[in-house]
Design a protein around this motif. Structure first.
Motif, PDB file in Angstrom:
ATOM      1  N   LEU A   1      18.567  55.625 113.013  1.00 39.30           N
ATOM      2  CA  LEU A   1      18.715  55.355 114.443  1.00 39.30           C
ATOM      3  C   LEU A   1      20.048  54.690 114.764  1.00 39.30           C
ATOM      4  N   SER A   2      20.625  53.977 113.802  1.00 38.95           N
ATOM      5  CA  SER A   2      21.913  53.330 114.049  1.00 38.95           C
ATOM      6  C   SER A   2      23.046  54.343 114.203  1.00 38.95           C
ATOM      7  N   ARG A   3      22.799  55.575 113.791  1.00 42.01           N
ATOM      8  CA  ARG A   3      23.845  56.611 113.812  1.00 42.01           C
ATOM      9  C   ARG A   3      23.749  57.516 115.032  1.00 42.01           C
ATOM     10  N   VAL A   4      22.777  57.266 115.907  1.00 39.01           N
ATOM     11  CA  VAL A   4      22.583  58.115 117.082  1.00 39.01           C
ATOM     12  C   VAL A   4      22.453  57.259 118.333  1.00 39.01           C
ATOM     13  N   ASN A   5      22.591  57.902 119.454  1.00 38.35           N
ATOM     14  CA  ASN A   5      22.240  57.309 120.739  1.00 38.35           C
ATOM     15  C   ASN A   5      20.833  57.781 121.060  1.00 38.35           C
ATOM     16  N   LEU A   6      19.853  56.887 120.991  1.00 40.55           N
ATOM     17  CA  LEU A   6      18.450  57.243 121.191  1.00 40.55           C
ATOM     18  C   LEU A   6      18.080  57.112 122.667  1.00 40.55           C
ATOM     19  N   VAL A   7      17.519  58.179 123.233  1.00 38.79           N
ATOM     20  CA  VAL A   7      17.010  58.155 124.602  1.00 38.79           C
ATOM     21  C   VAL A   7      15.604  58.752 124.600  1.00 38.79           C
ATOM     22  N   MET A   8      14.660  58.013 125.154  1.00 36.84           N
ATOM     23  CA  MET A   8      13.300  58.523 125.329  1.00 36.84           C
ATOM     24  C   MET A   8      13.109  58.909 126.791  1.00 36.84           C
ATOM     25  N   SER A   9      12.759  60.143 127.008  1.00 35.99           N
ATOM     26  CA  SER A   9      12.493  60.640 128.359  1.00 35.99           C
ATOM     27  C   SER A   9      11.265  61.546 128.301  1.00 35.99           C
ATOM     28  N   PRO A  10      10.058  60.961 128.321  1.00 34.60           N
ATOM     29  CA  PRO A  10       8.842  61.766 128.172  1.00 34.60           C
ATOM     30  C   PRO A  10       8.725  62.839 129.246  1.00 34.60           C
ATOM     31  N   LEU A  11       8.441  64.054 128.813  1.00 30.63           N
ATOM     32  CA  LEU A  11       8.177  65.145 129.736  1.00 30.63           C
ATOM     33  C   LEU A  11       6.698  65.243 130.083  1.00 30.63           C
ATOM     34  N   LEU A  12       5.875  64.502 129.344  1.00 25.08           N
ATOM     35  CA  LEU A  12       4.435  64.494 129.579  1.00 25.08           C
ATOM     36  C   LEU A  12       3.939  63.056 129.598  1.00 25.08           C
ATOM     37  N   GLU A  13       3.052  62.761 130.531  1.00 18.72           N
ATOM     38  CA  GLU A  13       2.416  61.442 130.603  1.00 18.72           C
ATOM     39  C   GLU A  13       0.913  61.621 130.456  1.00 18.72           C
ATOM     40  N   ILE A  14       0.318  60.882 129.519  1.00 19.59           N
ATOM     41  CA  ILE A  14      -1.114  60.987 129.263  1.00 19.59           C
ATOM     42  C   ILE A  14      -1.888  60.216 130.328  1.00 19.59           C
ATOM     43  N   VAL A  15      -2.785  60.918 131.033  1.00 12.77           N
ATOM     44  CA  VAL A  15      -3.575  60.316 132.103  1.00 12.77           C
ATOM     45  C   VAL A  15      -5.050  60.558 131.795  1.00 12.77           C
ATOM     46  N   GLN A  16      -5.791  59.493 131.611  1.00 11.69           N
ATOM     47  CA  GLN A  16      -7.221  59.622 131.298  1.00 11.69           C
ATOM     48  C   GLN A  16      -7.982  60.166 132.495  1.00 11.69           C
ATOM     49  N   ILE A  17      -8.862  61.141 132.230  1.00  9.99           N
ATOM     50  CA  ILE A  17      -9.686  61.696 133.302  1.00  9.99           C
ATOM     51  C   ILE A  17     -11.171  61.713 132.949  1.00  9.99           C
ATOM     52  N   GLY A  18     -11.526  61.196 131.780  1.00 15.89           N
ATOM     53  CA  GLY A  18     -12.929  61.186 131.405  1.00 15.89           C
ATOM     54  C   GLY A  18     -13.197  60.287 130.217  1.00 15.89           C
ATOM     55  N   LYS A  19     -14.473  60.069 129.941  1.00 13.02           N
ATOM     56  CA  LYS A  19     -14.944  59.349 128.758  1.00 13.02           C
ATOM     57  C   LYS A  19     -15.988  60.212 128.068  1.00 13.02           C
ATOM     58  N   PRO A  20     -16.137  60.087 126.755  1.00 12.36           N
ATOM     59  CA  PRO A  20     -17.117  60.914 126.051  1.00 12.36           C
ATOM     60  C   PRO A  20     -18.546  60.611 126.499  1.00 12.36           C
ATOM     61  N   THR A  21     -19.362  61.640 126.548  1.00 13.11           N
ATOM     62  CA  THR A  21     -20.782  61.478 126.856  1.00 13.11           C
ATOM     63  C   THR A  21     -21.594  62.259 125.836  1.00 13.11           C
ATOM     64  N   GLY A  22     -22.838  61.828 125.643  1.00 14.49           N
ATOM     65  CA  GLY A  22     -23.753  62.557 124.781  1.00 14.49           C
ATOM     66  C   GLY A  22     -23.460  62.467 123.303  1.00 14.49           C
ATOM     67  N   LEU A  23     -22.680  61.462 122.892  1.00 15.81           N
ATOM     68  CA  LEU A  23     -22.340  61.367 121.473  1.00 15.81           C
ATOM     69  C   LEU A  23     -23.564  61.068 120.603  1.00 15.81           C
ATOM     70  N   GLU A  24     -24.568  60.415 121.179  1.00 20.27           N
ATOM     71  CA  GLU A  24     -25.759  60.059 120.395  1.00 20.27           C
ATOM     72  C   GLU A  24     -26.468  61.294 119.844  1.00 20.27           C
ATOM     73  N   ASP A  25     -26.322  62.411 120.536  1.00 16.05           N
ATOM     74  CA  ASP A  25     -27.018  63.638 120.124  1.00 16.05           C
ATOM     75  C   ASP A  25     -26.155  64.568 119.280  1.00 16.05           C
ATOM     76  N   ALA A  26     -24.912  64.173 119.019  1.00 17.35           N
ATOM     77  CA  ALA A  26     -23.999  65.044 118.277  1.00 17.35           C
ATOM     78  C   ALA A  26     -24.016  64.716 116.791  1.00 17.35           C
ATOM     79  N   ALA A  27     -23.760  65.733 115.981  1.00 21.27           N
ATOM     80  CA  ALA A  27     -23.641  65.524 114.539  1.00 21.27           C
ATOM     81  C   ALA A  27     -22.246  65.052 114.153  1.00 21.27           C
ATOM     82  N   GLY A  28     -21.291  65.183 115.060  1.00 20.58           N
ATOM     83  CA  GLY A  28     -19.924  64.751 114.801  1.00 20.58           C
ATOM     84  C   GLY A  28     -19.025  65.178 115.939  1.00 20.58           C
TER      85      GLY A  28
END
Length: 243
Positions: free
Chosen positions: A29-56
């Motif tokens: 990293l010392s040898r480059v100019n590092l720039v972070m510019s995310p093209l995607l932003e993670i936005v939560q839209i749900g929570k898991p349901t019914g896990l008690e009945d799943a095998a995995g």
């Protein structure tokens, strides 16, 4: 006068970009100019349901693991990638890495003849049709969408850095990110791409002057590809007298 450093442009969601930068190490990293510019932003839209009945459950991204959180009981989590499996284990899942991509995961779960039911916890944009293919093979699998990856433009800082850089090096990890970057990155005479796979490379074929594809789709191989590019970019900038 000191030549400007090559630009290392990281466009994954911010948490993933920061993790990859840490993996690269201070020396590189010392040898480059590092720039972070995310093209995607993670936005939560749900929570898991019914896990008690799943095998995995199935995780094909670390984002889904973070949103799913701690399991309601010790239960299997079949994951794409070692990093996703390790994060799931840290969260309390009985996790195992079942492949480097969705194709390998499906093949391995079919091979061991899992009965299910399983739940694929995923983002809105996913590849591989994991749930439908497993169900067709006899392992009943449903899916739940926990998050969306919303698109963002390149930042003004990134655009200015691209314009000033002698070489732009962009690690790209997904076909969707590659498609976005191909539309958003301005023309540059030395735009180099480190691609996670051939599918990732394809959308950038007409935009990049150089595309190096990782031999295998892993973070460690991507690090090596980026390091090789940085080494060559620094030699180019040093001029013909460089070793």
């Amino acid at each position: 006068m000191t030549s400007p450093k090559p630009l290392l442009l990281l466009t994954r969601p911010r948490r993933s970009s920061a993790a990859f930068a840490d993996r690269l190490g201070e020396g590189l990293l010392s040898r480059v100019n590092l720039v972070m510019s995310p093209l995607l932003e993670i936005v939560q839209i749900g929570k898991p349901t019914g896990l008690e009945d799943a095998a995995g459950v199935i995780f094909t991204s670390s984002n889904a693991v973070r949103i799913a959180g701690v399991p309601p009981r010790p239960m299997p989590a079949y994951c794409v990638g070692r990093a996703t499996a390790d994060l799931a284990a840290d969260m309390g899942w009985v996790s195992s890495a079942k492949g480097r991509n969705a194709e390998e995961l499906v093949a391995r779960l079919v091979e061991v003849n899992l009965a299910g039911p399983l739940i694929h916890l995923r983002g809105r944009h996913a590849r591989g049709n994991v749930a439908s293919r497993l169900s067709a093979a006899g392992c009943f699998t449903t899916e739940q969408i926990l998050y969306d990856a919303e698109t963002r433009p390149l930042s003004d800082v990134a655009l200015s850095a691209i314009a000033a850089a002698p070489v732009v090096i962009a690690p790209v990890f997904s076909p969707r990110s590659a498609t976005l970057l191909s539309r958003l990155v301005p023309q540059h005479p030395q735009f180099w791409v480190a691609a996670m796979s051939d599918a990732v490379a394809q959308p950038l074929d007409l935009r990049a002057q150089r595309i190096d594809v990782a031999p295998t789709p892993t973070a460690s191989e991507m690090r090596q590809v980026v390091e090789n590019m940085v080494n060559q970019a620094c030699r180019v900038e040093s001029g013909p007298g460089a070793d």
